[in-house]
Design a protein around this motif. Structure first.
Motif, PDB file in Angstrom:
ATOM      1  N   ASP A 257       3.065   1.605   3.924  1.00 21.25           N
ATOM      2  CA  ASP A 257       2.388   2.910   3.870  1.00 21.25           C
ATOM      3  C   ASP A 257       3.383   4.031   3.599  1.00 21.25           C
ATOM      4  O   ASP A 257       3.262   5.133   4.123  1.00 21.25           O
ATOM      5  CB  ASP A 257       1.557   3.206   5.133  1.00 21.25           C
ATOM      6  CG  ASP A 257       0.374   4.130   4.835  1.00 21.25           C
ATOM      7  OD1 ASP A 257       0.162   4.475   3.648  1.00 21.25           O
ATOM      8  OD2 ASP A 257      -0.334   4.505   5.778  1.00 21.25           O
TER       9      ASP A 257
ATOM     10  N   HIS B 101      -8.904   2.132  -0.198  1.00 18.04           N
ATOM     11  CA  HIS B 101      -7.978   2.920   0.634  1.00 18.04           C
ATOM     12  C   HIS B 101      -8.748   4.041   1.329  1.00 18.04           C
ATOM     13  O   HIS B 101      -9.678   4.595   0.765  1.00 18.04           O
ATOM     14  CB  HIS B 101      -6.857   3.503  -0.228  1.00 18.04           C
ATOM     15  CG  HIS B 101      -5.821   4.210   0.576  1.00 18.04           C
ATOM     16  ND1 HIS B 101      -6.018   5.482   1.078  1.00 18.04           N
ATOM     17  CD2 HIS B 101      -4.598   3.816   0.996  1.00 18.04           C
ATOM     18  CE1 HIS B 101      -4.942   5.826   1.779  1.00 18.04           C
ATOM     19  NE2 HIS B 101      -4.069   4.843   1.742  1.00 18.04           N
TER      20      HIS B 101
ATOM     21  N   GLU C  84       0.863  -1.196   0.000  1.00 15.16           N
ATOM     22  CA  GLU C  84       0.000   0.000   0.000  1.00 15.16           C
ATOM     23  C   GLU C  84       0.888   1.231   0.000  1.00 15.16           C
ATOM     24  O   GLU C  84       0.968   1.959   0.976  1.00 15.16           O
ATOM     25  CB  GLU C  84      -0.940   0.001   1.219  1.00 15.16           C
ATOM     26  CG  GLU C  84      -2.022   1.079   1.158  1.00 15.16           C
ATOM     27  CD  GLU C  84      -2.506   1.528   2.533  1.00 15.16           C
ATOM     28  OE1 GLU C  84      -3.161   0.739   3.224  1.00 15.16           O
ATOM     29  OE2 GLU C  84      -2.221   2.689   2.896  1.00 15.16           O
TER      30      GLU C  84
ATOM     31  N   HIS D 250      -4.493  -1.012   7.074  1.00 14.86           N
ATOM     32  CA  HIS D 250      -4.563  -0.601   8.484  1.00 14.86           C
ATOM     33  C   HIS D 250      -5.193  -1.686   9.345  1.00 14.86           C
ATOM     34  O   HIS D 250      -6.115  -1.448  10.097  1.00 14.86           O
ATOM     35  CB  HIS D 250      -5.277   0.755   8.570  1.00 14.86           C
ATOM     36  CG  HIS D 250      -4.770   1.665   7.483  1.00 14.86           C
ATOM     37  ND1 HIS D 250      -5.424   1.847   6.294  1.00 14.86           N
ATOM     38  CD2 HIS D 250      -3.595   2.313   7.359  1.00 14.86           C
ATOM     39  CE1 HIS D 250      -4.688   2.607   5.488  1.00 14.86           C
ATOM     40  NE2 HIS D 250      -3.577   2.894   6.101  1.00 14.86           N
TER      41      HIS D 250
HETATM   42 CA    CA Z   1      -1.866   4.713   2.650  1.00 16.36          CA
END
Ligand code: CA
Length: 351
Positions: free
Chosen positions: A314, A187, A18, A240
């Motif tokens: 991330d 997302h 991601e 997440h």
């Molecule tokens: Ca992100």
């Protein structure tokens, strides 16, 4: 901390799933959108901060988002990241009120991304952007991105100007993703205008909390509205640590079924797979982006399956090398770590 190396000497490659980038066209459109009347408060809070704030963190992030070459590769090397799966950074085009421009920016971003992947085929892969504001063209772009550009997944940054993908107007987008066998990475976005108020008052609207609440709810809407009964092969990836949904699973199942039995909402129909958790286990993948936390990763592996939990960093929003070392050191079999860091991503993104 021992030096992190790429190449798999620890028994697996590290594929980060991601990882964000930006394009000049997107940034320009964001700047213009921020100047328009009645700007979305979440967009103002998030992007107003990242674009204009003089602090070190937003500047670091903005410079790195724009780079698809040497700086990014050096950062990956320093953190032992073998491959990034790239996605146009949130909220991407979801916030643009001009659907034509949003569509063109998504298409250009896909061309730029495909070029970067061609230039560094052993380091970069990508997900297609699209602008669901124009569902027909978004569906066509998904098809082009998969068949012509080799982008094997789609990123959609949660709500689209306050609307959700279970709205039948977006059916063509979901149909295209399912037909192309391209998972949709849902997302986060900041919560929409009618949800964000109390979060803004407390500074909780962004990645700290609001992202997860809004996107977790979006994922649940897809389930409870029957999207996966309409598109049973559709796969959705959420980051997440599953936006905390694994931790909610027991109560979701209990209360959802209680509501169905009581016929509490006329629009809420029984689901083919009955339980919310069955969809989370069969139509979702979850990444640990932003959550370098062993107990949460193991819990998610336990409740949705080891074959459905993927590694993500991330970058560039959250990218301490220490987090990679911490995850390497998890008390987990090498076989399971390899699924988490490498082979699940290879399968889901068809690497
Ligand atoms: Ca992100």
């Amino acid at each position: 901390m021992t030096e992190l190396k790429t190449g798999g000497s620890q028994g697996y490659l590290r594929i980060a799933t991601e990882e964000a980038f930006s394009t000049p066209e997107l940034i320009e459109a964001w700047r213009e959108e921020l100047e328009l009347p009645d700007v979305d408060p979440g967009f103002q809070s998030l992007i107003g901060f990242y674009i204009n704030h003089p602090a070190e963190r937003p500047k670091f992030i903005y410079d790195r988002l724009a780079d698809l070459g040497e700086t990014r590769l050096a950062d990956m090397d320093a953190r032992g990241i073998d491959r990034q799966i790239l996605a146009l950074t949130s909220p991407a085009t979801n916030v643009l009120r001009d659907a034509d421009r949003a569509t063109m920016i998504a298409e250009t971003a896909n061309d730029r991304l495909a070029e970067a992947c061609r230039a560094h085929p052993d380091r970069f892969s990508g997900m297609a952007a699209c602008a669901p504001q124009d569902p027909r063209r978004a569906a066509k772009e998904i098809e082009r991105a998969v068949t012509k550009l080799g982008l094997n997944a789609v990123v959609i940054n949660s709500h689209i100007l306050g609307e959700y993908l279970d709205n039948p107007k977006f059916s063509e987008v979901l149909e295209a993703a399912e037909a192309m066998d391209a998972p949709i990475y849902l997302h986060p976005n900041t919560p929409p205008r009618n949800m964000i108020g109390p979060m803004l008052e407390a500074g909780l609207d962004g990645a700290v909390f609001g992202f997860g609440v809004e996107t977790g709810m979006h994922a649940l809407r897809l389930i409870t509205s029957g999207v996966f009964d309409r598109f049973p092969r559709l796969q959705v990836i959420i980051g997440h640590m599953g936006e905390a949904l694994p931790f909610w699973m027991y109560r979701l199942d209990f209360m959802h079924q209680a509501g169905i039995r009581a016929n509490r909402y006329e629009f809420l129909k029984p689901l083919k797979k009955e339980k919310v958790s069955n969809y989370l286990k069969e139509n979702f993948y979850m990444t640990n982006s932003g959550v370098a936390w062993e107990p949460a990763i193991k819990f998610t592996q336990d409740v949705i399956g080891k074959d459905r939990v993927l590694y993500a960093m991330d970058y560039p929003y959250q990218c301490p090398a220490e987090e990679v070392a911490k995850l390497d050191a998890m008390d987990m079999s090498l076989e399971d770590k390899k699924m988490f860091f490498q082979t699940n991503a290879e399968r889901v993104f068809k690497l």
